[in-house]
Design an enzyme around this catalytic site. Structure first.
Site, PDB file in Angstrom:
ATOM      1  N   HIS A   1       0.702  -1.281   0.142  1.00  0.00           N
ATOM      2  CA  HIS A   1      -0.032  -0.017   0.127  1.00  0.00           C
ATOM      3  C   HIS A   1       0.860   1.249  -0.003  1.00  0.00           C
ATOM      4  O   HIS A   1       1.900   1.188   0.271  1.00  0.00           O
ATOM      5  CB  HIS A   1      -0.929   0.072   1.212  1.00  0.00           C
ATOM      6  CG  HIS A   1      -0.213  -0.017   2.295  1.00  0.00           C
ATOM      7  ND1 HIS A   1       0.104  -1.192   3.206  1.00  0.00           N
ATOM      8  CD2 HIS A   1       0.274   1.073   3.312  1.00  0.00           C
ATOM      9  CE1 HIS A   1       0.771  -0.769   4.232  1.00  0.00           C
ATOM     10  NE2 HIS A   1       1.063   0.352   4.348  1.00  0.00           N
TER      11      HIS A   1
ATOM     12  N   SER B   1       1.101   4.723   2.147  1.00  0.00           N
ATOM     13  CA  SER B   1       0.518   5.036   3.424  1.00  0.00           C
ATOM     14  C   SER B   1       0.488   6.804   3.209  1.00  0.00           C
ATOM     15  O   SER B   1       1.123   7.309   2.535  1.00  0.00           O
ATOM     16  CB  SER B   1       1.713   5.068   4.531  1.00  0.00           C
ATOM     17  OG  SER B   1       2.018   3.718   4.660  1.00  0.00           O
TER      18      SER B   1
ATOM     19  N   TYR C   1       3.841  13.214   7.610  1.00  0.00           N
ATOM     20  CA  TYR C   1       5.244  13.936   7.658  1.00  0.00           C
ATOM     21  C   TYR C   1       5.201  14.993   6.351  1.00  0.00           C
ATOM     22  O   TYR C   1       4.578  15.076   5.706  1.00  0.00           O
ATOM     23  CB  TYR C   1       6.303  12.967   7.070  1.00  0.00           C
ATOM     24  CG  TYR C   1       6.263  11.503   7.796  1.00  0.00           C
ATOM     25  CD1 TYR C   1       6.669  11.529   9.013  1.00  0.00           C
ATOM     26  CD2 TYR C   1       5.651  10.512   7.517  1.00  0.00           C
ATOM     27  CE1 TYR C   1       6.814  10.374   9.830  1.00  0.00           C
ATOM     28  CE2 TYR C   1       5.678   9.294   8.267  1.00  0.00           C
ATOM     29  CZ  TYR C   1       6.062   9.301   9.201  1.00  0.00           C
ATOM     30  OH  TYR C   1       6.252   8.044   9.960  1.00  0.00           O
TER      31      TYR C   1
ATOM     32  N   SER D   1       7.933  11.216   1.175  1.00  0.00           N
ATOM     33  CA  SER D   1       8.225  10.513   0.137  1.00  0.00           C
ATOM     34  C   SER D   1       7.453   9.413   0.200  1.00  0.00           C
ATOM     35  O   SER D   1       7.746   8.473   0.778  1.00  0.00           O
ATOM     36  CB  SER D   1       9.898   9.906   0.346  1.00  0.00           C
ATOM     37  OG  SER D   1      10.090   9.080  -0.794  1.00  0.00           O
ATOM     38  N   PHE D   2       6.154   9.293  -0.758  1.00  0.00           N
ATOM     39  CA  PHE D   2       5.238   8.289  -1.020  1.00  0.00           C
ATOM     40  C   PHE D   2       5.861   7.251  -1.721  1.00  0.00           C
ATOM     41  O   PHE D   2       6.634   7.410  -2.504  1.00  0.00           O
ATOM     42  CB  PHE D   2       4.256   8.997  -1.871  1.00  0.00           C
ATOM     43  CG  PHE D   2       3.570  10.137  -1.148  1.00  0.00           C
ATOM     44  CD1 PHE D   2       2.721   9.816   0.070  1.00  0.00           C
ATOM     45  CD2 PHE D   2       3.613  11.439  -1.562  1.00  0.00           C
ATOM     46  CE1 PHE D   2       1.990  10.857   0.470  1.00  0.00           C
ATOM     47  CE2 PHE D   2       3.059  12.429  -0.772  1.00  0.00           C
ATOM     48  CZ  PHE D   2       2.049  12.151   0.124  1.00  0.00           C
ATOM     49  N   HIS D   3       5.664   5.926  -1.076  1.00  0.00           N
ATOM     50  CA  HIS D   3       6.143   4.798  -1.586  1.00  0.00           C
ATOM     51  C   HIS D   3       5.335   3.629  -1.348  1.00  0.00           C
ATOM     52  O   HIS D   3       4.411   3.623  -0.443  1.00  0.00           O
ATOM     53  CB  HIS D   3       7.754   4.540  -0.935  1.00  0.00           C
ATOM     54  CG  HIS D   3       7.453   4.466   0.403  1.00  0.00           C
ATOM     55  ND1 HIS D   3       7.520   5.650   1.346  1.00  0.00           N
ATOM     56  CD2 HIS D   3       7.649   3.300   1.322  1.00  0.00           C
ATOM     57  CE1 HIS D   3       7.862   5.102   2.530  1.00  0.00           C
ATOM     58  NE2 HIS D   3       7.587   3.685   2.482  1.00  0.00           N
TER      59      HIS D   3
END
Length: 285
Positions: free
Chosen positions: A140, A142, A222, A226-228
């Site tokens: 997913h 987050s 945050y 950094s979406f991952h």
């Protein structure tokens, strides 16, 4: 002068008749006096027995029956013991407490067979380089930090998310570059695919979610995230080892995949909120 005396048996009978009629002391001749004494002695013994029973009970509990141990054990709460060995060495970011529900918001990704096969190859390569990487069980993106909700907050929290997301639209994300991450207390290190296309839309979603977090006085997401999509993890702070010994070779494996450079595409049309063992789905337009 002749005097007629009744028999002793008749005296005793009369005495018992009088005793039944009266509850007070009875004076009788002969055997009747012995009956009085027996009655008084039995009464004294009965009083002594009652006093002993009272003394055997704890102070303040006279007249109460003790609760059986089997009933007490029915309501005895066993202390919670969190053993990290049961979770692959993972540690909780906050202490378990009854009534507290770990909660986070995310965009789900359902992997296909190609993705899973490639992930197995990456895990095997990392282990050959002495990096104990364990691949993730679910995937997913987050959109919130993990926060704690009290049980009675769950429904209002989810309802607030639904209302806030009423005008949010679905979009497409693409990830192709590997990066290394860790949690705040450095107890776990993650290998993830960083989102390159769709970043701006993800930022807008987190802003909407943060308003709900602020409403319930919870921690927001945050700054400059950094979406991952996390692919795997290992216990402890392994950032330096992953970046130096492992990351270049893993990225090379992705770039030279037999079917061409691997790119992970995600159609974001559903947002989910997981709290404890419950998952709530919120559809985007």
């Amino acid at each position: 002068m002749l005097v007629s005396y009744s028999s002793s048996s008749e005296d005793e009978s009369d005495c018992f008749i009088v005793q039944r009629k009266r509850s007070s002391n009875v004076t009788c001749h002969g055997e009747g006096s012995r009956f009085d004494k027996r009655t008084k002695v039995e009464s004294v013994n009965s009083d002594d027995s009652n006093e002993q029973n009272k003394e055997s009970l704890p102070e303040g509990e006279h007249g109460r029956l003790p609760v059986p141990d089997t009933v007490l054990h029915m309501f005895r709460e066993e202390p919670w013991v969190d053993d990290s060995a049961n979770h692959g060495g993972r540690c909780r970011s906050f202490q378990h407490e009854r009534g507290n529900w770990a909660t986070y918001v995310f965009l789900p990704y359902t992997p296909d067979e190609v993705f899973l096969e490639l992930l197995d190859e990456m895990t095997a390569l990392a282990r050959s380089l002495d990096v104990p990487l364990t691949h993730a069980e679910e995937f997913h993106i987050s959109l919130s930090q993990t926060v704690v909700l009290r049980h009675h907050w769950i429904q209002p929290f989810v309802q607030s998310l639904r209302s806030s997301m009423a005008d949010s639209k679905g979009f497409f994300c693409l990830a192709q570059r590997l990066n290394v991450y860790s949690n705040s207390d450095k107890t776990r290190t993650f290998l993830g695919l960083e989102i390159s296309i769709g970043h701006a839309q993800l930022v807008e979603l987190t802003k909407v979610i943060d308003r709900t977090m602020e409403e319930f006085r919870l921690t927001t997401f945050y700054q400059n995230p950094s979406f991952h999509v996390s692919l795997g993890w290992c216990v402890g702070d392994q950032i330096a080892q992953l970046k130096s010994a492992c990351l270049p070779q893993l990225q090379n494996l992705l770039d030279h995949h037999e079917e061409g450079p691997f790119r992970l595409g995600i159609h974001c049309h559903e947002l989910r909120c997981k709290t404890g063992n419950k998952v709530f789905s919120i559809l985007l337009q």
